[in-house]
Design an enzyme around this catalytic site. Structure first.
Site, mmCIF file in Angstrom:
data_model
loop_
_atom_site.group_PDB
_atom_site.id
_atom_site.type_symbol
_atom_site.label_atom_id
_atom_site.label_comp_id
_atom_site.label_asym_id
_atom_site.label_seq_id
_atom_site.Cartn_x
_atom_site.Cartn_y
_atom_site.Cartn_z
ATOM 1 N N HIS A 11 -3.500 -4.867 7.429
ATOM 2 C CA HIS A 11 -3.709 -3.728 8.323
ATOM 3 C C HIS A 11 -2.900 -3.912 9.599
ATOM 4 O O HIS A 11 -3.127 -4.856 10.357
ATOM 5 C CB HIS A 11 -5.176 -3.494 8.675
ATOM 6 C CG HIS A 11 -5.446 -2.024 8.887
ATOM 7 N ND1 HIS A 11 -4.995 -1.347 9.986
ATOM 8 C CD2 HIS A 11 -6.057 -1.098 8.103
ATOM 9 C CE1 HIS A 11 -5.342 -0.070 9.885
ATOM 10 N NE2 HIS A 11 -5.974 0.104 8.739
ATOM 11 N N HIS A 40 0.811 5.855 2.003
ATOM 12 C CA HIS A 40 1.621 6.577 2.999
ATOM 13 C C HIS A 40 2.620 7.524 2.333
ATOM 14 O O HIS A 40 2.997 8.530 2.905
ATOM 15 C CB HIS A 40 2.324 5.571 3.914
ATOM 16 C CG HIS A 40 1.365 4.530 4.425
ATOM 17 N ND1 HIS A 40 0.619 4.725 5.564
ATOM 18 C CD2 HIS A 40 0.986 3.333 3.917
ATOM 19 C CE1 HIS A 40 -0.165 3.667 5.742
ATOM 20 N NE2 HIS A 40 0.041 2.804 4.758
ATOM 21 N N THR A 70 -8.382 3.162 7.923
ATOM 22 C CA THR A 70 -9.559 2.298 7.960
ATOM 23 C C THR A 70 -9.615 1.603 9.320
ATOM 24 O O THR A 70 -8.653 0.950 9.720
ATOM 25 C CB THR A 70 -9.474 1.252 6.823
ATOM 26 O OG1 THR A 70 -9.081 1.932 5.642
ATOM 27 C CG2 THR A 70 -10.791 0.563 6.613
ATOM 28 N N ASN A 108 0.847 -1.179 0.000
ATOM 29 C CA ASN A 108 0.000 0.000 0.000
ATOM 30 C C ASN A 108 0.895 1.245 0.000
ATOM 31 O O ASN A 108 1.698 1.427 0.917
ATOM 32 C CB ASN A 108 -0.881 -0.049 1.255
ATOM 33 C CG ASN A 108 -1.863 1.093 1.300
ATOM 34 O OD1 ASN A 108 -1.494 2.234 1.068
ATOM 35 N ND2 ASN A 108 -3.103 0.796 1.607
ATOM 36 N N ARG A 118 -7.462 12.676 0.685
ATOM 37 C CA ARG A 118 -6.455 13.169 1.635
ATOM 38 C C ARG A 118 -5.035 12.699 1.286
ATOM 39 O O ARG A 118 -4.079 13.299 1.699
ATOM 40 C CB ARG A 118 -6.801 12.767 3.066
ATOM 41 C CG ARG A 118 -6.647 11.298 3.333
ATOM 42 C CD ARG A 118 -6.747 10.974 4.795
ATOM 43 N NE ARG A 118 -8.123 11.044 5.262
ATOM 44 C CZ ARG A 118 -8.541 10.405 6.343
ATOM 45 N NH1 ARG A 118 -7.691 9.710 7.066
ATOM 46 N NH2 ARG A 118 -9.788 10.476 6.724
ATOM 47 N N GLU A 156 -10.357 -9.692 2.349
ATOM 48 C CA GLU A 156 -9.107 -9.316 3.022
ATOM 49 C C GLU A 156 -9.417 -9.254 4.502
ATOM 50 O O GLU A 156 -10.234 -8.432 4.936
ATOM 51 C CB GLU A 156 -8.604 -7.955 2.520
ATOM 52 C CG GLU A 156 -7.295 -7.567 3.205
ATOM 53 C CD GLU A 156 -6.789 -6.189 2.797
ATOM 54 O OE1 GLU A 156 -7.035 -5.745 1.653
ATOM 55 O OE2 GLU A 156 -6.149 -5.541 3.650
ATOM 56 N N HIS A 195 -5.704 3.603 -1.840
ATOM 57 C CA HIS A 195 -7.058 3.891 -1.391
ATOM 58 C C HIS A 195 -7.420 5.296 -1.885
ATOM 59 O O HIS A 195 -6.844 6.275 -1.423
ATOM 60 C CB HIS A 195 -7.087 3.816 0.146
ATOM 61 C CG HIS A 195 -8.454 3.986 0.734
ATOM 62 N ND1 HIS A 195 -8.699 3.823 2.078
ATOM 63 C CD2 HIS A 195 -9.650 4.301 0.176
ATOM 64 C CE1 HIS A 195 -9.989 4.028 2.315
ATOM 65 N NE2 HIS A 195 -10.580 4.325 1.178
ATOM 66 N N GLU A 224 -8.462 0.364 -3.416
ATOM 67 C CA GLU A 224 -9.255 0.267 -2.190
ATOM 68 C C GLU A 224 -10.240 1.423 -2.209
ATOM 69 O O GLU A 224 -9.872 2.544 -2.546
ATOM 70 C CB GLU A 224 -8.264 0.428 -1.038
ATOM 71 C CG GLU A 224 -8.621 -0.309 0.198
ATOM 72 C CD GLU A 224 -7.581 -0.001 1.254
ATOM 73 O OE1 GLU A 224 -6.409 -0.352 1.040
ATOM 74 O OE2 GLU A 224 -7.945 0.605 2.275
ATOM 75 N N ARG A 245 -9.643 7.968 -1.483
ATOM 76 C CA ARG A 245 -10.679 8.378 -0.524
ATOM 77 C C ARG A 245 -11.528 9.503 -1.096
ATOM 78 O O ARG A 245 -11.057 10.286 -1.908
ATOM 79 C CB ARG A 245 -10.005 8.859 0.777
ATOM 80 C CG ARG A 245 -9.514 7.734 1.648
ATOM 81 C CD ARG A 245 -8.917 8.285 2.931
ATOM 82 N NE ARG A 245 -8.685 7.222 3.885
ATOM 83 C CZ ARG A 245 -9.539 6.865 4.833
ATOM 84 N NH1 ARG A 245 -10.680 7.518 4.983
ATOM 85 N NH2 ARG A 245 -9.255 5.873 5.646
HETATM 86 N N1 PXP Z 1 -5.612 -3.147 3.999
HETATM 87 C C1 PXP Z 1 -6.524 -2.153 4.098
HETATM 88 C C2 PXP Z 1 -7.931 -2.466 3.720
HETATM 89 C C3 PXP Z 1 -6.154 -0.881 4.549
HETATM 90 O O1 PXP Z 1 -7.080 0.094 4.651
HETATM 91 C C4 PXP Z 1 -4.804 -0.645 4.873
HETATM 92 C C5 PXP Z 1 -4.380 0.730 5.325
HETATM 93 O O2 PXP Z 1 -4.422 1.644 4.319
HETATM 94 C C6 PXP Z 1 -3.891 -1.705 4.746
HETATM 95 C C7 PXP Z 1 -4.331 -2.952 4.331
HETATM 96 C C8 PXP Z 1 -2.447 -1.547 5.069
HETATM 97 O O3 PXP Z 1 -2.342 -1.276 6.426
HETATM 98 P P1 PXP Z 1 -0.957 -0.771 7.004
HETATM 99 O O4 PXP Z 1 -0.666 0.528 6.350
HETATM 100 O O5 PXP Z 1 -1.226 -0.660 8.462
HETATM 101 O O6 PXP Z 1 0.057 -1.808 6.668
#
Ligand code: PXP
Length: 398
Positions: free
Chosen positions: A346, A165, A256, A162, A204, A306, A198, A225, A200
């Site tokens: 997550h 970040h 999330t 992901n 953001r 997931e 994601h 996402e 949104r």
């Molecule tokens: N899966 C989903 C559905 C998420 O919303 C996120 C966070 O954006 C992640 C996985 C990845 O989580 P993390 O950034 O904590 O590794």
């Protein structure tokens, strides 16, 4: 096909996963064309296997594996067995571990070999009978090990990353750097098999520009996402990502916060899945490890789920962590039995990922924050490769 595989572990070992051993045994039995005979496996220590070795073979020392056929068929074939029971295999974990070090094998490789060896004995092979029999048994072991390697290589847990970040840092300054599109390419080059973003409602972090560029540049798999929101649904239908993951979305949340409540909105989510299916876009649902939610996701046509690992990652203390882990393991088992493809994510980091990666019901992990956090200090390429190494090592547990 009905086979009862009983696995007993006399000592609680974090190296062992009963479901995984059962699945491996089922796979081996299938390869050996055994479709309706039960089998029992006891995983124990040197002291207990020594007692059995002494009692049944007059050898007062530990050994790696013992096989006890339930009965002997008239002509030595399975078909001629008077009962639908193959018998028992006993393996000493202690010896298996010592031998894996001695022979420079992973624990998984050693355990697989011992299981194969024990099973072949139950099927009538006996290397102690003659040189010819030894060669025959060794050949069968080699064939099964090779097939197993191939089977496992197709089942390795994959890593999707992901890159939201990266966009979060860019947006904090409102500039063009760092670019999540560049980050995605580095992740792919380092071995990730998917990129997750994601989009949104409030934009953001990830922007529309990002998803369009990513759609053109991602060479592995782009997973979008998204909340089940009208505007975003239209964007997804036009963009045609390789996969969408439906998540709940709240404006105030930092990230999330939980799985999607499918049960209470089956109709609404079902409609989104129908639209995506018509556009040939597979749908994953981000769900808590709750079996009813997973059944509901399956009922409305999701291809993937997931599993939300956030709670497992956040709880404090061994007991609470173990409890959350069990919920995930059971949920993954349930989902995979329903025929759903199972991912998880997550909050996963370099310490809590191995246990999840070792679950062979989970095919892919979605990780962002921990990798980007480490990348600040080590570089992104290195951070991805370290996570991949952890996942691969965990995959070889048994
Ligand atoms: N899966 C989903 C559905 C998420 O919303 C996120 C966070 O954006 C992640 C996985 C990845 O989580 P993390 O950034 O904590 O590794």
């Amino acid at each position: 096909m009905s086979i009862d595989i009983t696995v007993q572990i006399s000592d609680d070992s974090p190296l062992l996963n009963i479901q995984k051993i059962k699945r491996l045994t089922r796979w081996l039995l299938n390869e050996c064309q055994v479709s309706d005979h039960n089998i029992s496996i006891l995983l124990t220590d040197d002291q207990k296997i020594c007692r059995l070795n002494n009692q049944y073979r007059g050898k007062n020392k530990p050994t790696n594996v013992l096989s006890f056929p339930f009965a002997e068929g008239a002509d030595g074939s399975i078909a001629s067995l008077p009962v639908k029971e193959l018998g028992d295999i006993v393996i000493s974990i202690e010896t298996a571990l010592a031998e894996s070090i001695l022979y420079n094998q992973t624990f998984h490789e050693r355990m697989s070999w011992l299981l194969i060896h024990g099973l072949l004995h139950l099927l009538g092979f006996d290397h102690e009978k003659s040189k010819k029999e030894r060669i025959k048994m060794e050949e069968h072991e080699k064939i099964l090990l090779k097939k197993l390697q191939f089977y496992r290589s197709k089942k390795m847990t994959q890593l999707a990353i992901n890159v939201d970040h990266v966009a979060t840092i860019r947006q904090a300054r409102g500039t063009v750097e760092p670019d999540p599109v560049t980050a995605a390419s580095i992740c792919e080059l380092a071995g990730a098999v998917g990129i997750v973003v994601h989009l949104r409602e409030d934009r953001r972090h990830i922007q529309d520009r990002d998803i369009h560029l990513l759609r053109q540049t991602v060479k592995t798999k782009l997973n979008l996402e998204m909340g089940a929101n009208k505007e975003i649904i239209q964007i997804a239908l036009k963009l045609k990502p390789d996969l969408i993951t439906l998540v709940p979305e709240k404006r105030q949340e930092l990230t999330t916060e939980g799985g999607l409540d499918v049960l209470s909105q089956k109709k609404k989510i079902g409609k989104v899945i129908d639209k995506m299916t018509k556009a040939s876009i597979p749908v994953s649902i981000f769900a808590d490890p709750d079996q009813d939610q997973l059944t509901a996701a399956h009922d409305i046509g999701a291809t993937f789920v997931e599993l939300h690992t956030g709670k497992y990652c956040d709880v404090k203390g061994e007991e609470a962590t173990e409890h959350e882990f069990q919920l995930i393991a059971e949920a993954a088992e349930h989902a995979s039995q329903l025929g759903l493809r199972v991912c998880a994510g997550h909050g996963l980091d370099y310490l809590n990922t191995p246990a999840i990666a070792a679950l062979d019901t989970i095919e892919e992990l979605s990780i962002g924050h921990a990798i980007m956090a480490r990348a600040i200090f080590t570089g992104l390429d290195q951070a991805v490769r370290e996570m991949l190494a952890i996942i691969q090592r965990a995959d070889y547990s048994i």
